[in-house]
Design a protein around this motif. Sequence first.
Motif, PDB file in Angstrom:
ATOM      1  N   TRP A  46      51.925  89.069  18.270  1.00  0.00           N
ATOM      2  CA  TRP A  46      52.743  89.283  19.454  1.00  0.00           C
ATOM      3  C   TRP A  46      52.119  90.350  20.345  1.00  0.00           C
ATOM      4  O   TRP A  46      51.607  91.353  19.849  1.00  0.00           O
ATOM      5  N   PHE A  47      52.144  90.106  21.641  1.00  0.00           N
ATOM      6  CA  PHE A  47      51.719  91.109  22.612  1.00  0.00           C
ATOM      7  C   PHE A  47      52.992  91.742  23.175  1.00  0.00           C
ATOM      8  O   PHE A  47      53.538  91.290  24.176  1.00  0.00           O
ATOM      9  N   GLY A  48      53.469  92.782  22.506  1.00  0.00           N
ATOM     10  CA  GLY A  48      54.764  93.333  22.862  1.00  0.00           C
ATOM     11  C   GLY A  48      55.823  92.308  22.512  1.00  0.00           C
ATOM     12  O   GLY A  48      55.931  91.884  21.365  1.00  0.00           O
ATOM     13  N   GLU A 135      38.729  95.166  34.652  1.00  0.00           N
ATOM     14  CA  GLU A 135      37.513  95.481  33.907  1.00  0.00           C
ATOM     15  C   GLU A 135      36.475  96.212  34.738  1.00  0.00           C
ATOM     16  O   GLU A 135      35.625  96.909  34.185  1.00  0.00           O
ATOM     17  N   THR A 136      36.512  96.061  36.054  1.00  0.00           N
ATOM     18  CA  THR A 136      35.491  96.685  36.891  1.00  0.00           C
ATOM     19  C   THR A 136      36.011  97.893  37.659  1.00  0.00           C
ATOM     20  O   THR A 136      35.223  98.707  38.139  1.00  0.00           O
ATOM     21  N   GLY A 137      37.335  98.005  37.802  1.00  0.00           N
ATOM     22  CA  GLY A 137      37.885  99.079  38.612  1.00  0.00           C
ATOM     23  C   GLY A 137      37.733  98.835  40.095  1.00  0.00           C
ATOM     24  O   GLY A 137      37.992  99.713  40.912  1.00  0.00           O
ATOM     25  N   ASP A 183      27.645 101.513  36.457  1.00  0.00           N
ATOM     26  CA  ASP A 183      27.694 102.614  35.485  1.00  0.00           C
ATOM     27  C   ASP A 183      28.991 103.402  35.570  1.00  0.00           C
ATOM     28  O   ASP A 183      28.995 104.633  35.560  1.00  0.00           O
ATOM     29  N   LYS A 184      30.118 102.687  35.670  1.00  0.00           N
ATOM     30  CA  LYS A 184      31.428 103.325  35.708  1.00  0.00           C
ATOM     31  C   LYS A 184      32.205 102.991  34.441  1.00  0.00           C
ATOM     32  O   LYS A 184      32.109 101.890  33.909  1.00  0.00           O
ATOM     33  N   ASN A 185      32.973 103.945  33.962  1.00  0.00           N
ATOM     34  CA  ASN A 185      33.840 103.720  32.810  1.00  0.00           C
ATOM     35  C   ASN A 185      35.174 103.168  33.301  1.00  0.00           C
ATOM     36  O   ASN A 185      35.868 103.810  34.078  1.00  0.00           O
ATOM     37  N   THR A 186      35.513 101.964  32.846  1.00  0.00           N
ATOM     38  CA  THR A 186      36.708 101.296  33.327  1.00  0.00           C
ATOM     39  C   THR A 186      37.501 100.731  32.142  1.00  0.00           C
ATOM     40  O   THR A 186      37.323 101.142  31.005  1.00  0.00           O
ATOM     41  N   GLY A 187      38.355  99.731  32.429  1.00  0.00           N
ATOM     42  CA  GLY A 187      39.181  99.130  31.388  1.00  0.00           C
ATOM     43  C   GLY A 187      40.503  99.861  31.242  1.00  0.00           C
ATOM     44  O   GLY A 187      40.730 100.925  31.840  1.00  0.00           O
ATOM     45  N   LEU A 188      41.396  99.268  30.459  1.00  0.00           N
ATOM     46  CA  LEU A 188      42.708  99.855  30.210  1.00  0.00           C
ATOM     47  C   LEU A 188      42.702 100.509  28.836  1.00  0.00           C
ATOM     48  O   LEU A 188      42.834  99.841  27.811  1.00  0.00           O
ATOM     49  N   ALA A 189      42.553 101.841  28.818  1.00  0.00           N
ATOM     50  CA  ALA A 189      42.451 102.559  27.544  1.00  0.00           C
ATOM     51  C   ALA A 189      43.690 102.367  26.688  1.00  0.00           C
ATOM     52  O   ALA A 189      43.600 102.299  25.457  1.00  0.00           O
ATOM     53  N   GLU A 190      44.863 102.238  27.342  1.00  0.00           N
ATOM     54  CA  GLU A 190      46.098 102.055  26.579  1.00  0.00           C
ATOM     55  C   GLU A 190      46.132 100.711  25.860  1.00  0.00           C
ATOM     56  O   GLU A 190      46.925 100.513  24.936  1.00  0.00           O
ATOM     57  N   GLU A 191      45.268  99.773  26.293  1.00  0.00           N
ATOM     58  CA  GLU A 191      45.161  98.482  25.620  1.00  0.00           C
ATOM     59  C   GLU A 191      43.901  98.404  24.758  1.00  0.00           C
ATOM     60  O   GLU A 191      43.501  97.329  24.316  1.00  0.00           O
ATOM     61  N   GLY A 192      43.274  99.560  24.523  1.00  0.00           N
ATOM     62  CA  GLY A 192      42.087  99.593  23.682  1.00  0.00           C
ATOM     63  C   GLY A 192      40.833  99.077  24.353  1.00  0.00           C
ATOM     64  O   GLY A 192      39.877  98.698  23.678  1.00  0.00           O
ATOM     65  N   GLU A 193      40.819  99.070  25.698  1.00  0.00           N
ATOM     66  CA  GLU A 193      39.649  98.608  26.439  1.00  0.00           C
ATOM     67  C   GLU A 193      38.829  99.818  26.896  1.00  0.00           C
ATOM     68  O   GLU A 193      39.319 100.647  27.665  1.00  0.00           O
ATOM     69  N   PHE A 194      37.603  99.900  26.429  1.00  0.00           N
ATOM     70  CA  PHE A 194      36.681 100.960  26.847  1.00  0.00           C
ATOM     71  C   PHE A 194      35.435 100.256  27.376  1.00  0.00           C
ATOM     72  O   PHE A 194      34.563  99.847  26.615  1.00  0.00           O
ATOM     73  N   ILE A 195      35.391 100.112  28.680  1.00  0.00           N
ATOM     74  CA  ILE A 195      34.406  99.255  29.334  1.00  0.00           C
ATOM     75  C   ILE A 195      33.516 100.080  30.255  1.00  0.00           C
ATOM     76  O   ILE A 195      33.967 101.031  30.896  1.00  0.00           O
TER      77      ILE A 195
END
Length: 259
Positions: A46-48, A135-137, A183-195
């Motif tokens: 389940w996603f939430g 993913e790209t910001g 070369d930017k750090n993006t993604g949704l950290a709260e969803e475990g995305e470190f991009i």
Amino acid sequence: MQIITPNLSTEQLKIMFNSQKYINFIKKLTTNDFIVDKLIISDITWFGNKFGMMTCHAEGITTKDGNKLNNQTFFIRGDSSSILPIFIDENNEEYTLITQQARVLTGQQKYFEIPAGMIDENDFSSTALKEFEEETGLNLNLTANDLVSLSKAYASPGGCDEQIETFFFIKKISSNLLKQIGDKNTGLAEEGEFIKTKIIPLNSLLDYAKNDMKTRLAFFDFLEYKQKHNLDYKSSFFTQEKFLDDEDFNDTKYNHIKL
């Protein structure tokens, strides 16, 4: 077809049965091509409070020709979409943007691919745009009309229902801005995305992502599309379009990323 579910609440069953992922999957099992006697759902993620993914086992499978197939186990995650961004600089050179993130099943912490994401209840193009921004910001004020569909293909039809649609878009962008948006750090950290994003020449795409199926598919499909439609960046269609530069990127119609 008998459907056996794990111990779910009435509300969870309602959510699952109304999920577009579940509906699409059941439609495939109940086409005129197959008869399935029993479907045993063994595990649900389940996603939430949303239906996410599930593992299930199909028994008593018969084709319309009367052939009895082996019992099969399926991983149901639904469809996904991906975008191949094409950026054109002042010299009509082609660049693209790829993402770098950890993909555990590849054994690689730094796995390169084009932006992509799973479809929940939206359509392919809406998901592609949403995932590109997350993913790209970058928010380039893109709409579905900016996206060109290249192809739609199953990723692993022997055991997974996922179908991936690939798109591309073309934007003229100054070489100075190109240097800044990579070369930017993006993604949704709260969803475990470190991009991390990276801007590269389009012709070097497979030097980074040759093992990624959707990236290879998008790359070769785009080359075929380009040849078939005689894309010419010097044509009036492209020369009339304005280059995105630093001023545009700070404009309110674009979400400014930290440069």
